[in-house]
Motif scaffolding. Structure first.
Motif, PDB file in Angstrom:
ATOM      1  N   VAL A  82      71.687  -6.289  64.783  1.00 33.52           N
ATOM      2  CA  VAL A  82      71.026  -7.119  63.773  1.00 33.52           C
ATOM      3  C   VAL A  82      70.080  -8.107  64.435  1.00 33.52           C
ATOM      4  O   VAL A  82      68.950  -8.324  63.985  1.00 33.52           O
ATOM      5  CB  VAL A  82      72.066  -7.862  62.916  1.00 33.52           C
ATOM      6  CG1 VAL A  82      71.374  -8.754  61.881  1.00 33.52           C
ATOM      7  CG2 VAL A  82      72.989  -6.878  62.215  1.00 33.52           C
ATOM      8  N   GLN A  83      70.537  -8.716  65.526  1.00 31.86           N
ATOM      9  CA  GLN A  83      69.697  -9.697  66.219  1.00 31.86           C
ATOM     10  C   GLN A  83      68.434  -9.075  66.776  1.00 31.86           C
ATOM     11  O   GLN A  83      67.345  -9.662  66.688  1.00 31.86           O
ATOM     12  CB  GLN A  83      70.513 -10.358  67.335  1.00 31.86           C
ATOM     13  CG  GLN A  83      71.622 -11.270  66.835  1.00 31.86           C
ATOM     14  CD  GLN A  83      72.579 -11.721  67.925  1.00 31.86           C
ATOM     15  OE1 GLN A  83      72.597 -11.161  69.037  1.00 31.86           O
ATOM     16  NE2 GLN A  83      73.389 -12.716  67.643  1.00 31.86           N
ATOM     17  N   ASN A 137      66.135  -8.343  63.895  1.00 33.53           N
ATOM     18  CA  ASN A 137      65.633  -9.573  63.290  1.00 33.53           C
ATOM     19  C   ASN A 137      64.494 -10.188  64.097  1.00 33.53           C
ATOM     20  O   ASN A 137      63.597 -10.818  63.537  1.00 33.53           O
ATOM     21  CB  ASN A 137      66.779 -10.579  63.158  1.00 33.53           C
ATOM     22  CG  ASN A 137      66.396 -11.772  62.328  1.00 33.53           C
ATOM     23  OD1 ASN A 137      66.034 -11.654  61.162  1.00 33.53           O
ATOM     24  ND2 ASN A 137      66.458 -12.951  62.930  1.00 33.53           N
ATOM     25  N   SER A 138      64.508  -9.990  65.401  1.00 32.53           N
ATOM     26  CA  SER A 138      63.459 -10.568  66.243  1.00 32.53           C
ATOM     27  C   SER A 138      62.094  -9.933  66.011  1.00 32.53           C
ATOM     28  O   SER A 138      61.066 -10.550  66.278  1.00 32.53           O
ATOM     29  CB  SER A 138      63.843 -10.427  67.723  1.00 32.53           C
ATOM     30  OG  SER A 138      63.901  -9.054  68.099  1.00 32.53           O
ATOM     31  N   SER A 158      62.139  -9.147  60.806  1.00 30.89           N
ATOM     32  CA  SER A 158      62.843 -10.023  59.861  1.00 30.89           C
ATOM     33  C   SER A 158      62.228 -10.010  58.463  1.00 30.89           C
ATOM     34  O   SER A 158      62.930 -10.176  57.457  1.00 30.89           O
ATOM     35  CB  SER A 158      62.881 -11.461  60.390  1.00 30.89           C
ATOM     36  OG  SER A 158      61.565 -11.961  60.579  1.00 30.89           O
ATOM     37  N   MET A 164      63.614  -6.873  56.336  1.00 30.61           N
ATOM     38  CA  MET A 164      65.049  -6.604  56.331  1.00 30.61           C
ATOM     39  C   MET A 164      65.683  -7.003  55.002  1.00 30.61           C
ATOM     40  O   MET A 164      65.441  -8.094  54.489  1.00 30.61           O
ATOM     41  CB  MET A 164      65.742  -7.342  57.486  1.00 30.61           C
ATOM     42  CG  MET A 164      65.359  -6.798  58.855  1.00 30.61           C
ATOM     43  SD  MET A 164      65.952  -7.806  60.241  1.00 30.61           S
ATOM     44  CE  MET A 164      67.726  -7.645  60.057  1.00 30.61           C
TER      45      MET A 164
END
Length: 305
Positions: free
Chosen positions: A105-106, A109-110, A113, A116
């Motif tokens: 997820v991280q 997200n970078s 985002s 998503m």
């Protein structure tokens, strides 16, 4: 390049229902495991003897599905390089991901985002009408134990009256074979799904430690199982067999309604934990658990022969 990312948290059943709703029968689908094979093939060919390497044409993919079981089948580098594996020479319209580890997820997200979407299982809540059906179902499934069934119903009623989102923790104590596990199964069925049953007594110390606190992403874990539950009812069988070194983890979970390990962060608000033990009395329980702060979180109910 990815046009849309849907991250789904919850049961396998609900994720597959989402896929059925989102994807038409004849739509193109590629799985994460297929993309890994495609990725490895490209890397191998790029590292071949060709002076200029090899560059594949961009492959258009309408739907890519990453299922929770896929993480158990891949090595560490597949998690670390998740975004590269997904996007290397691939244009994906829709990416559906089930219960991803936190690092996935991280990494998404970078870079993505803005596209998503977060969806998840909608666990059936306990209201007055549902509480009545729970009591009726327990009477159908469990013979006798009238006093205990009424006490359980009364304890669940607290979910309706309190303002906090903390879990309810019921400790069912009494000898084996009196209906503790069947009671938990009955409540879970009333809320629309199979019971999540955890048995720590089957694990050795190191195995249990890795299971509770998380180890390799490919191994089973308490958090992973909690994330995949079908209802908000969780049975922890033979809770007295749990190693005392884990009590702080349980205390925080019971108190805060959240469980975090190496790979996952699980929301457990309004969850009902049903713990069982073969203790015969509250005095015996208090003697074994010399933790007043822990006992204050637990409603102890006796199921007799």
């Amino acid at each position: 390049m990815i046009d849309r990312i849907v991250i789904f948290t919850g049961s396998k059943r609900d994720f597959e229902n989402l896929i059925s709703d989102e994807i038409q029968r004849n739509d193109e689908i590629i799985t994460f495991m297929e993309l890994i094979q495609y990725y490895n093939k490209q890397i191998k060919q790029n590292d071949s003897a060709s002076p200029n390497g090899w560059i594949a044409r961009k492959k258009h993919i309408k739907n890519c599905i990453v299922r929770a079981d896929d993480y158990a089948s891949v090595l560490e580098h597949a998690i670390s390089n998740f975004v590269n594996i997904i996007t290397l020479n691939s244009d994906i319209e829709n990416l559906f991901i089930h219960n991803p580890p936190r690092r996935v997820v991280q990494s998404l997200n970078s870079e993505y985002s803005d596209i998503m979407e977060f969806k998840g299982s909608k666990y059936e809540t306990i209201n007055r009408k549902k509480l009545k059906s729970i009591y009726i179902k327990m009477n159908e499934d469990v013979i006798g134990q009238e006093k205990c069934k009424k006490e359980i119903t009364s304890s669940l009623y607290k979910l309706l009256t309190r303002l906090k989102d903390k879990p309810i923790v019921l400790l069912l104590y009494g000898p084996s074979g009196v209906g503790k596990t069947e009671t938990a199964k009955s409540i879970s069925k009333s809320l629309g799904g199979n019971l999540l049953r955890i048995q720590f007594s089957m694990m050795q110390s190191q195995e249990a430690y890795n299971y509770v606190f998380g180890g390799e992403h490919s191994r089973s874990s308490f958090a992973k199982d909690l994330q995949s539950r079908e209802t908000n009812i969780v049975l922890i069988d033979e809770f007295d067999k749990v190693n005392p070194i884990f009590y702080n983890a349980f205390y925080e979970m019971f108190d805060e309604g959240r469980f975090v390990d190496t790979n996952y962060d699980v929301d457990l608000k309004n969850c009902v934990f049903i713990c069982t033990t073969n203790f015969n009395s509250k005095d015996e329980i208090k003697k074994y658990w010399d933790l007043q702060c822990f006992l204050e979180l637990v409603i102890a109910l006796n199921i007799k022969n």
